[in-house]
Structure formats: C-alpha cells, structure tokens
Design an enzyme around this catalytic site. Structure first.
Site, PDB file in Angstrom:
ATOM      1  N   GLU A 161     -11.047   0.733   3.034  1.00 14.44           N
ATOM      2  CA  GLU A 161     -10.573   0.874   4.530  1.00 14.44           C
ATOM      3  C   GLU A 161     -10.995   2.338   4.822  1.00 14.44           C
ATOM      4  O   GLU A 161     -10.473   2.284   6.051  1.00 14.44           O
ATOM      5  CB  GLU A 161      -9.035   0.513   4.090  1.00 14.44           C
ATOM      6  CG  GLU A 161      -8.622  -0.840   3.891  1.00 14.44           C
ATOM      7  CD  GLU A 161      -7.202  -1.091   3.746  1.00 14.44           C
ATOM      8  OE1 GLU A 161      -6.393  -0.316   4.266  1.00 14.44           O
ATOM      9  OE2 GLU A 161      -6.910  -2.010   3.134  1.00 14.44           O
ATOM     10  N   CYS A 183       0.020  -4.211   0.309  1.00 13.23           N
ATOM     11  CA  CYS A 183       0.980  -3.273  -0.559  1.00 13.23           C
ATOM     12  C   CYS A 183       0.366  -2.294  -1.145  1.00 13.23           C
ATOM     13  O   CYS A 183       0.892  -1.189  -1.390  1.00 13.23           O
ATOM     14  CB  CYS A 183       1.883  -4.165  -1.758  1.00 13.23           C
ATOM     15  SG  CYS A 183       0.525  -5.250  -2.412  1.00 13.23           S
ATOM     16  N   HIS A 184      -1.033  -2.335  -1.028  1.00 13.51           N
ATOM     17  CA  HIS A 184      -1.781  -1.044  -1.606  1.00 13.51           C
ATOM     18  C   HIS A 184      -1.845   0.160  -0.471  1.00 13.51           C
ATOM     19  O   HIS A 184      -2.346   0.928  -1.166  1.00 13.51           O
ATOM     20  CB  HIS A 184      -3.162  -1.740  -1.818  1.00 13.51           C
ATOM     21  CG  HIS A 184      -3.904  -2.204  -0.557  1.00 13.51           C
ATOM     22  ND1 HIS A 184      -3.761  -3.405  -0.041  1.00 13.51           N
ATOM     23  CD2 HIS A 184      -4.817  -1.589   0.393  1.00 13.51           C
ATOM     24  CE1 HIS A 184      -4.387  -3.453   0.953  1.00 13.51           C
ATOM     25  NE2 HIS A 184      -5.185  -2.580   1.120  1.00 13.51           N
ATOM     26  N   ASN A 212       5.249  -8.146  -4.234  1.00 13.99           N
ATOM     27  CA  ASN A 212       4.930  -8.801  -3.253  1.00 13.99           C
ATOM     28  C   ASN A 212       3.605  -9.804  -3.670  1.00 13.99           C
ATOM     29  O   ASN A 212       2.882  -9.700  -4.438  1.00 13.99           O
ATOM     30  CB  ASN A 212       3.608  -7.694  -2.502  1.00 13.99           C
ATOM     31  CG  ASN A 212       2.742  -8.304  -1.248  1.00 13.99           C
ATOM     32  OD1 ASN A 212       3.122  -9.402  -1.030  1.00 13.99           O
ATOM     33  ND2 ASN A 212       1.770  -7.758  -1.120  1.00 13.99           N
ATOM     34  N   TYR A 225       7.210   5.070   0.409  1.00 10.31           N
ATOM     35  CA  TYR A 225       8.284   4.154   0.098  1.00 10.31           C
ATOM     36  C   TYR A 225       9.570   5.106   0.852  1.00 10.31           C
ATOM     37  O   TYR A 225      10.213   4.051   1.443  1.00 10.31           O
ATOM     38  CB  TYR A 225       8.666   4.280  -1.534  1.00 10.31           C
ATOM     39  CG  TYR A 225       7.573   3.714  -2.340  1.00 10.31           C
ATOM     40  CD1 TYR A 225       7.450   2.157  -2.456  1.00 10.31           C
ATOM     41  CD2 TYR A 225       6.544   4.570  -2.726  1.00 10.31           C
ATOM     42  CE1 TYR A 225       6.337   1.735  -3.299  1.00 10.31           C
ATOM     43  CE2 TYR A 225       5.551   3.831  -3.521  1.00 10.31           C
ATOM     44  CZ  TYR A 225       5.633   2.545  -3.820  1.00 10.31           C
ATOM     45  OH  TYR A 225       4.658   1.938  -4.585  1.00 10.31           O
TER      46      TYR A 225
END
Length: 176
Positions: A160, A133-134, A125, A99
């Site tokens: 991922e 956003c994850h 989102n 953030y």
C-alpha cells in the site's frame, strides 16, 4: 446456510465465507482464529456474487490498482467489535493508525473503550484485508501483532506504500 471458497493470493491461500449474499469471513491460511465462525458444513460455491466481487477487489488490491466497491460485508461480532471494525474501514489505503487513536474515537462517540479491548476486536476481525486491521500499529509505529503474521502485515503495508510515520489521525469528534 454458509458458503465458502478459496482464492490464491500473494500472501498465500485465502478462505472466504458468505451467507449467500454478504461476505462474512476472509482468513489467511494459518492465521490465528482461522475460519472462526465458519460452519463445518459450509458448501463450496465459488460462483456466488459476493465471492466474485471479493475476488475482483482482491485482484485490484494486490495489483495496486484502483479498487472497485467492496462486496457487502457482514462480519459477526458484538456491538463493540462492530464499532471497531467500522472504524477500520475508514483508515485510507496507505495509511496507518494506532490502537490509542481508535480508542479515543470510540470514547468520543460515547463508547467505553480501552486499548486492550480495541486490540482484541482488531485481532478478531473476521474479514482480513478487506476490513484493514493490518493498518493498525503500536503507538510507536511498531508492527504489533497481526493474526496473519507480522511478515504478512509488513507485506500488505509495503504494498500500500504506507509510511509508519504518516499516521491517520482523524478528528475525535467525527461520528462513527
């Protein structure tokens, strides 16, 4: 007119919304702010091109294959939220950011920002997974809140191949 459809996924049922041309929503079942902005009279239309493109993208994503182009996205939100969501789209698959980094990027672009406001925009989102956003974590790399649940955030990041120690730290002078 707003349209909707449902898809199955490894993280559970997904509800998608579009305006006939652009994807406007993608929510995980049970997530915070589920279907926020989805009109009650939205019609079921799984045949729309935006839904077919989203389904193809999600299938490739969950199978860890090369991703086709995203469908046209049109999330609804304030100019500030739009700026945050645009930054989220820049985070590469398999990478995370914080953030604080997002806040500094906004400030460098002349957009007043605080980490709490950025967190609010990330949390609201409306197009989960496609607008990633994850991929935003706490300053210490912790898996802070995720509207879909921290366990789903962990699943997506593991899918991922993200390493929480490998943060995406773009130069702050880059344009939004």
């Amino acid at each position: 007119m707003t349209y909707r459809t449902k898809l199955t996924s490894p993280v559970g049922p997904l509800t998608l919304a579009c305006d006939g041309k652009n994807l406007t929503g993608l929510w995980l079942e049970g997530q915070k702010y589920f279907a926020a902005g989805l009109e009650a009279e939205a019609r079921e239309r799984p045949d729309l091109p935006a839904f077919r493109q989203a389904a193809a993208w999600l299938e490739a994503y969950f199978e860890a294959r090369d991703l086709p182009p995203l469908p046209s996205l049109a999330p609804r939100g304030s100019a500030f939220r739009q700026a945050v969501w645009k930054l989220l789209l820049e985070i590469p698959r398999g990478k995370t950011t914080t953030y604080g980094v997002l806040t500094e990027r906004l400030k460098a672009a002349g957009i007043p920002a605080a980490p709490q406001a950025v967190g609010g925009a990330v949390g609201h989102n409306p197009i989960s997974i496609l607008i990633p956003c994850h991929r935003v974590v706490g300053t210490d790399g912790s898996l802070t809140g995720y509207a879909g649940g921290v366990e789903k955030k962990r699943f997506l990041l593991e899918l991922e191949g993200a390493k929480l120690s490998d943060l995406y730290m773009p130069k702050t002078g880059t344009a939004l």
